[in-house]
Design a protein around this motif. Structure first.
Motif, PDB file in Angstrom:
ATOM      1  N   THR A  23       0.861  -1.175   0.000  1.00  0.00           N
ATOM      2  CA  THR A  23       0.000   0.000   0.000  1.00  0.00           C
ATOM      3  C   THR A  23       0.902   1.230   0.000  1.00  0.00           C
ATOM      4  O   THR A  23       2.105   1.131   0.308  1.00  0.00           O
ATOM      5  CB  THR A  23      -0.905   0.046   1.244  1.00  0.00           C
ATOM      6  N   ARG A  75      -7.613  -4.847  -3.815  1.00  0.00           N
ATOM      7  CA  ARG A  75      -8.327  -4.927  -2.547  1.00  0.00           C
ATOM      8  C   ARG A  75      -9.782  -5.294  -2.793  1.00  0.00           C
ATOM      9  O   ARG A  75     -10.364  -4.932  -3.801  1.00  0.00           O
ATOM     10  CB  ARG A  75      -8.252  -3.602  -1.813  1.00  0.00           C
ATOM     11  N   ILE A  77     -13.654  -5.388  -0.983  1.00  0.00           N
ATOM     12  CA  ILE A  77     -14.516  -4.909   0.090  1.00  0.00           C
ATOM     13  C   ILE A  77     -15.810  -5.714   0.029  1.00  0.00           C
ATOM     14  O   ILE A  77     -16.483  -5.723  -1.002  1.00  0.00           O
ATOM     15  CB  ILE A  77     -14.847  -3.409  -0.077  1.00  0.00           C
ATOM     16  N   SER A  79     -19.427  -6.363   2.199  1.00  0.00           N
ATOM     17  CA  SER A  79     -20.212  -5.790   3.283  1.00  0.00           C
ATOM     18  C   SER A  79     -21.662  -6.198   3.179  1.00  0.00           C
ATOM     19  O   SER A  79     -22.200  -6.342   2.088  1.00  0.00           O
ATOM     20  CB  SER A  79     -20.110  -4.266   3.248  1.00  0.00           C
ATOM     21  N   LEU A  91     -16.024   5.442   0.774  1.00  0.00           N
ATOM     22  CA  LEU A  91     -15.347   4.208   1.197  1.00  0.00           C
ATOM     23  C   LEU A  91     -14.362   3.740   0.137  1.00  0.00           C
ATOM     24  O   LEU A  91     -13.223   3.400   0.427  1.00  0.00           O
ATOM     25  CB  LEU A  91     -16.376   3.118   1.490  1.00  0.00           C
ATOM     26  N   ILE A  92     -14.779   3.771  -1.117  1.00  0.00           N
ATOM     27  CA  ILE A  92     -13.912   3.335  -2.213  1.00  0.00           C
ATOM     28  C   ILE A  92     -12.717   4.258  -2.355  1.00  0.00           C
ATOM     29  O   ILE A  92     -11.581   3.808  -2.516  1.00  0.00           O
ATOM     30  CB  ILE A  92     -14.711   3.225  -3.533  1.00  0.00           C
ATOM     31  N   ALA A  95     -10.283   3.504   0.457  1.00  0.00           N
ATOM     32  CA  ALA A  95      -9.626   2.203   0.280  1.00  0.00           C
ATOM     33  C   ALA A  95      -8.606   2.243  -0.848  1.00  0.00           C
ATOM     34  O   ALA A  95      -7.544   1.630  -0.746  1.00  0.00           O
ATOM     35  CB  ALA A  95     -10.673   1.119  -0.002  1.00  0.00           C
ATOM     36  N   GLU A  96      -8.880   2.964  -1.922  1.00  0.00           N
ATOM     37  CA  GLU A  96      -7.937   3.031  -3.038  1.00  0.00           C
ATOM     38  C   GLU A  96      -6.726   3.900  -2.710  1.00  0.00           C
ATOM     39  O   GLU A  96      -5.668   3.702  -3.256  1.00  0.00           O
ATOM     40  CB  GLU A  96      -8.621   3.553  -4.292  1.00  0.00           C
ATOM     41  N   ALA A  98      -5.283   4.196   0.274  1.00  0.00           N
ATOM     42  CA  ALA A  98      -4.456   3.647   1.373  1.00  0.00           C
ATOM     43  C   ALA A  98      -3.403   2.703   0.845  1.00  0.00           C
ATOM     44  O   ALA A  98      -3.436   2.179  -0.196  1.00  0.00           O
ATOM     45  CB  ALA A  98      -5.327   2.929   2.371  1.00  0.00           C
TER      46      ALA A  98
END
Length: 98
Positions: A23, A75, A77, A79, A91-92, A95-96, A98
């Protein structure tokens, strides 16, 4: 004050990051690179343009089954929560990056 990197050095840093499989945060911790600097180089290299991806939306077979999103960086996800459009987009993005 830190010395400026040349365009070639920036390209090399970006290539090393992409080849690392880490990451952005992990790569920066391991190499001593400042996270915001790596982010700036990545944006410059991509021209700062957003990319759009074609997606297939399949109907949920069971009520409340949730969703799975697989990001470009590999990654995943999963949920069962119900997100609004704005919350899911945030959220996306997080996450992208990080």
């Amino acid at each position: 004050m830190a010395r400026r990197r040349s365009a070639e050095e920036m390209d090399e840093l970006v290539e090393q990051f992409r080849a690392s499989g880490l990451t952005q945060a992990e790569y920066c911790r391991q190499t001593g690179t400042v996270l915001s600097t790596l982010g700036r180089y990545l944006r410059r290299r991509s021209g700062g343009e957003q990319r759009f991806l074609r997606v297939n939306v399949e109907p949920v077979l069971e009520p409340g089954a949730g969703f799975v999103v697989v990001l470009g960086n590999g990654r995943r996800i999963e949920s069962g929560w119900r997100f609004g459009d704005a919350d899911l987009a945030r959220l996306i993005r997080v996450a992208e990056s990080a």
